[in-house]
Design a protein around this motif. Sequence first.
Motif, PDB file in Angstrom:
ATOM      1  N   ALA A 214       0.855  -1.183   0.000  1.00 37.82           N
ATOM      2  CA  ALA A 214       0.000   0.000   0.000  1.00 37.82           C
ATOM      3  C   ALA A 214       0.895   1.240   0.000  1.00 37.82           C
ATOM      4  CB  ALA A 214      -0.912  -0.006   1.221  1.00 37.82           C
ATOM      5  N   GLN A 215       2.118   1.068   0.550  1.00 37.96           N
ATOM      6  CA  GLN A 215       3.043   2.215   0.633  1.00 37.96           C
ATOM      7  C   GLN A 215       3.949   2.307  -0.596  1.00 37.96           C
ATOM      8  OE1 GLN A 215       4.965   1.434   4.362  1.00 37.96           O
ATOM      9  NE2 GLN A 215       3.052   1.696   5.487  1.00 37.96           N
ATOM     10  N   ILE A 216       4.434   1.139  -1.045  1.00 35.09           N
ATOM     11  CA  ILE A 216       5.344   1.133  -2.208  1.00 35.09           C
ATOM     12  C   ILE A 216       4.631   0.402  -3.338  1.00 35.09           C
ATOM     13  CG2 ILE A 216       7.646   0.435  -3.016  1.00 35.09           C
ATOM     14  CD1 ILE A 216       8.177  -0.165   0.043  1.00 35.09           C
ATOM     15  N   PRO A 217       4.278   1.094  -4.416  1.00 36.68           N
ATOM     16  CA  PRO A 217       3.573   0.403  -5.512  1.00 36.68           C
ATOM     17  C   PRO A 217       4.395  -0.770  -6.043  1.00 36.68           C
ATOM     18  CG  PRO A 217       3.715   2.767  -5.911  1.00 36.68           C
ATOM     19  CD  PRO A 217       4.555   2.493  -4.717  1.00 36.68           C
ATOM     20  N   PRO A 218       3.775  -1.955  -6.163  1.00 36.17           N
ATOM     21  CA  PRO A 218       4.513  -3.122  -6.637  1.00 36.17           C
ATOM     22  C   PRO A 218       4.985  -2.975  -8.073  1.00 36.17           C
ATOM     23  CG  PRO A 218       2.186  -3.643  -6.232  1.00 36.17           C
ATOM     24  CD  PRO A 218       2.375  -2.236  -5.855  1.00 36.17           C
ATOM     25  N   ARG A 219       6.169  -3.488  -8.351  1.00 32.17           N
ATOM     26  CA  ARG A 219       6.733  -3.436  -9.707  1.00 32.17           C
ATOM     27  C   ARG A 219       7.256  -4.802 -10.098  1.00 32.17           C
ATOM     28  NH1 ARG A 219      10.377   1.734 -10.189  1.00 32.17           N
ATOM     29  NH2 ARG A 219       8.790   3.334 -10.123  1.00 32.17           N
ATOM     30  N   GLY A 220       7.168  -5.123 -11.360  1.00 32.68           N
ATOM     31  CA  GLY A 220       7.748  -6.372 -11.858  1.00 32.68           C
ATOM     32  C   GLY A 220       6.764  -7.518 -11.781  1.00 32.68           C
ATOM     33  N   GLU A 221       7.261  -8.685 -12.170  1.00 35.59           N
ATOM     34  CA  GLU A 221       6.395  -9.867 -12.214  1.00 35.59           C
ATOM     35  C   GLU A 221       6.503 -10.623 -10.894  1.00 35.59           C
ATOM     36  OE1 GLU A 221       5.973 -11.619 -16.288  1.00 35.59           O
ATOM     37  OE2 GLU A 221       8.133 -11.307 -16.169  1.00 35.59           O
ATOM     38  N   PHE A 222       5.367 -11.130 -10.441  1.00 36.08           N
ATOM     39  CA  PHE A 222       5.335 -11.779  -9.125  1.00 36.08           C
ATOM     40  C   PHE A 222       4.892 -13.233  -9.202  1.00 36.08           C
ATOM     41  CE2 PHE A 222       5.187  -7.415  -7.790  1.00 36.08           C
ATOM     42  CZ  PHE A 222       5.710  -7.391  -6.502  1.00 36.08           C
ATOM     43  N   VAL A 223       5.502 -14.043  -8.349  1.00 35.32           N
ATOM     44  CA  VAL A 223       4.937 -15.355  -8.018  1.00 35.32           C
ATOM     45  C   VAL A 223       4.605 -15.293  -6.528  1.00 35.32           C
ATOM     46  CG1 VAL A 223       5.239 -17.846  -7.968  1.00 35.32           C
ATOM     47  CG2 VAL A 223       6.419 -16.504  -9.705  1.00 35.32           C
ATOM     48  N   LEU A 224       3.415 -15.742  -6.182  1.00 34.78           N
ATOM     49  CA  LEU A 224       2.964 -15.704  -4.790  1.00 34.78           C
ATOM     50  C   LEU A 224       2.822 -17.131  -4.285  1.00 34.78           C
ATOM     51  CD1 LEU A 224       0.153 -13.057  -5.433  1.00 34.78           C
ATOM     52  CD2 LEU A 224       2.515 -12.635  -4.721  1.00 34.78           C
ATOM     53  N   VAL A 225       3.502 -17.416  -3.181  1.00 33.28           N
ATOM     54  CA  VAL A 225       3.391 -18.752  -2.579  1.00 33.28           C
ATOM     55  C   VAL A 225       2.727 -18.581  -1.219  1.00 33.28           C
ATOM     56  CG1 VAL A 225       4.602 -20.852  -1.889  1.00 33.28           C
ATOM     57  CG2 VAL A 225       5.536 -19.437  -3.737  1.00 33.28           C
ATOM     58  N   VAL A 226       1.476 -19.004  -1.133  1.00 30.60           N
ATOM     59  CA  VAL A 226       0.720 -18.840   0.117  1.00 30.60           C
ATOM     60  C   VAL A 226       0.779 -20.166   0.874  1.00 30.60           C
ATOM     61  CG1 VAL A 226      -1.547 -18.302   1.087  1.00 30.60           C
ATOM     62  CG2 VAL A 226      -0.834 -17.228  -1.052  1.00 30.60           C
ATOM     63  N   ASP A 227       1.161 -20.109   2.157  1.00 30.54           N
ATOM     64  CA  ASP A 227       1.207 -21.344   2.960  1.00 30.54           C
ATOM     65  C   ASP A 227      -0.163 -22.006   2.971  1.00 30.54           C
ATOM     66  OD1 ASP A 227       3.778 -20.635   3.588  1.00 30.54           O
ATOM     67  OD2 ASP A 227       3.535 -20.891   5.748  1.00 30.54           O
ATOM     68  N   GLY A 228      -0.173 -23.315   3.067  1.00 27.94           N
ATOM     69  CA  GLY A 228      -1.440 -24.031   3.215  1.00 27.94           C
ATOM     70  C   GLY A 228      -1.982 -23.840   4.630  1.00 27.94           C
ATOM     71  N   ALA A 229      -3.234 -24.247   4.817  1.00 29.41           N
ATOM     72  CA  ALA A 229      -3.842 -24.133   6.147  1.00 29.41           C
ATOM     73  C   ALA A 229      -3.077 -25.028   7.114  1.00 29.41           C
ATOM     74  CB  ALA A 229      -5.308 -24.561   6.076  1.00 29.41           C
ATOM     75  N   ALA A 230      -2.845 -24.505   8.330  1.00 30.77           N
ATOM     76  CA  ALA A 230      -2.119 -25.304   9.327  1.00 30.77           C
ATOM     77  C   ALA A 230      -2.982 -26.481   9.740  1.00 30.77           C
ATOM     78  CB  ALA A 230      -1.793 -24.447  10.540  1.00 30.77           C
ATOM     79  N   GLU A 231      -2.316 -27.561  10.046  1.00 32.84           N
ATOM     80  CA  GLU A 231      -3.035 -28.752  10.530  1.00 32.84           C
ATOM     81  C   GLU A 231      -3.300 -28.506  12.006  1.00 32.84           C
ATOM     82  OE1 GLU A 231      -4.716 -31.861   9.148  1.00 32.84           O
ATOM     83  OE2 GLU A 231      -2.877 -31.591   8.002  1.00 32.84           O
ATOM     84  N   GLU A 232      -4.489 -28.017  12.326  1.00 26.80           N
ATOM     85  CA  GLU A 232      -4.808 -27.739  13.729  1.00 26.80           C
ATOM     86  C   GLU A 232      -4.879 -29.054  14.486  1.00 26.80           C
ATOM     87  OE1 GLU A 232      -5.103 -24.846  15.022  1.00 26.80           O
ATOM     88  OE2 GLU A 232      -5.152 -23.630  13.200  1.00 26.80           O
ATOM     89  N   PRO A 233      -4.274 -29.129  15.703  1.00 25.55           N
ATOM     90  CA  PRO A 233      -4.337 -30.381  16.444  1.00 25.55           C
ATOM     91  C   PRO A 233      -5.774 -30.807  16.712  1.00 25.55           C
ATOM     92  CG  PRO A 233      -3.078 -28.716  17.660  1.00 25.55           C
ATOM     93  CD  PRO A 233      -3.480 -28.103  16.362  1.00 25.55           C
TER      94      PRO A 233
END
Length: 286
Positions: A214-233
Amino acid sequence: MIQGENAGKLYIVGTPIGNLGDISVRALETLKQVDFIAAEDTRVAMKLLSHFGISKPLISYYEHNMRQRGELVLQRILAGENCALTTDAGMPVISDPGGMLVAQCREAGIRMEVVPGPCALIAAFALAGLPGARFCFEGFLSMNKRSRREHLASLRGEKRAMIFYEAPHKLCATLDDFIETFGADRQILLARELTKAHEESLRMTLGQAKEKYAQIPPRGEFVLVVDGAAEEPEQAQDAETAMEAAQALAGRLMADGMPRSAALKTAAAQYGISKNALYDSLLNEN
Ligand code: SAM
């Protein structure tokens, strides 16, 4: 259908995702040896070829002409020519044209070879450092609001790491949607301009990523790796299930080369059980 010996071959050739030094020796040999190249953008291909001193007939093969061009390419291969399929960057078919041509060639019994090369999603996943984690590749989110919403909703409980491609001007909206789907505390790796001069990879929470961009406008090409949902005990049906899952994860981590102690620690933490209990259970198994 098996084609006669005179038919040529289709080579699916990976090209660099930024750094030209990443082209393989085999990719160069293939590009030199084929009769023609079906390229996503002939100007981009021309730059690559001239950098390596290769001169080769080019034919454009992109999203809007692939049906009719595919047929033409097919006829030329059937007539005995060898063709290399390339895209502007990385592996053909991966969020890029080529899938239909490969399917057409397979259908026609044409011989094919893959010349693997760089791929942005694989490079980003390596940088995420999620040993033992499984992942799913989700490509680009749709611009259509409804299919985008449905796509994200289908991923809400996903336990595998999720890999997305994104353009810079859409990144902030995508981070908002991720927060709505996965919560602001979920970890993400933002891999930007991989293999290029301004390569950057940052791992943080979705909330922090939103604040940053929100502060620094994104530049360039991105790959986003989002963690999977945690295995809740508590999600594990019972303690036994959690123990079995932790044993399996520890086994995978060790097979991936993680030292035994670190693997036990990581797996125990993920499933909310004690490292000693996990150690004992593995001893009892053997
Ligand atoms: N076929 C390519 C591959 O094998 O990775 C992907 C092509 S897709 C049209 C382009 C998207 O891939 C970009 O919008 C970005 O999300 C990702 N990408 C390609 N090159 C990249 C790079 N150098 N750094 C980060 N992301 C990249």
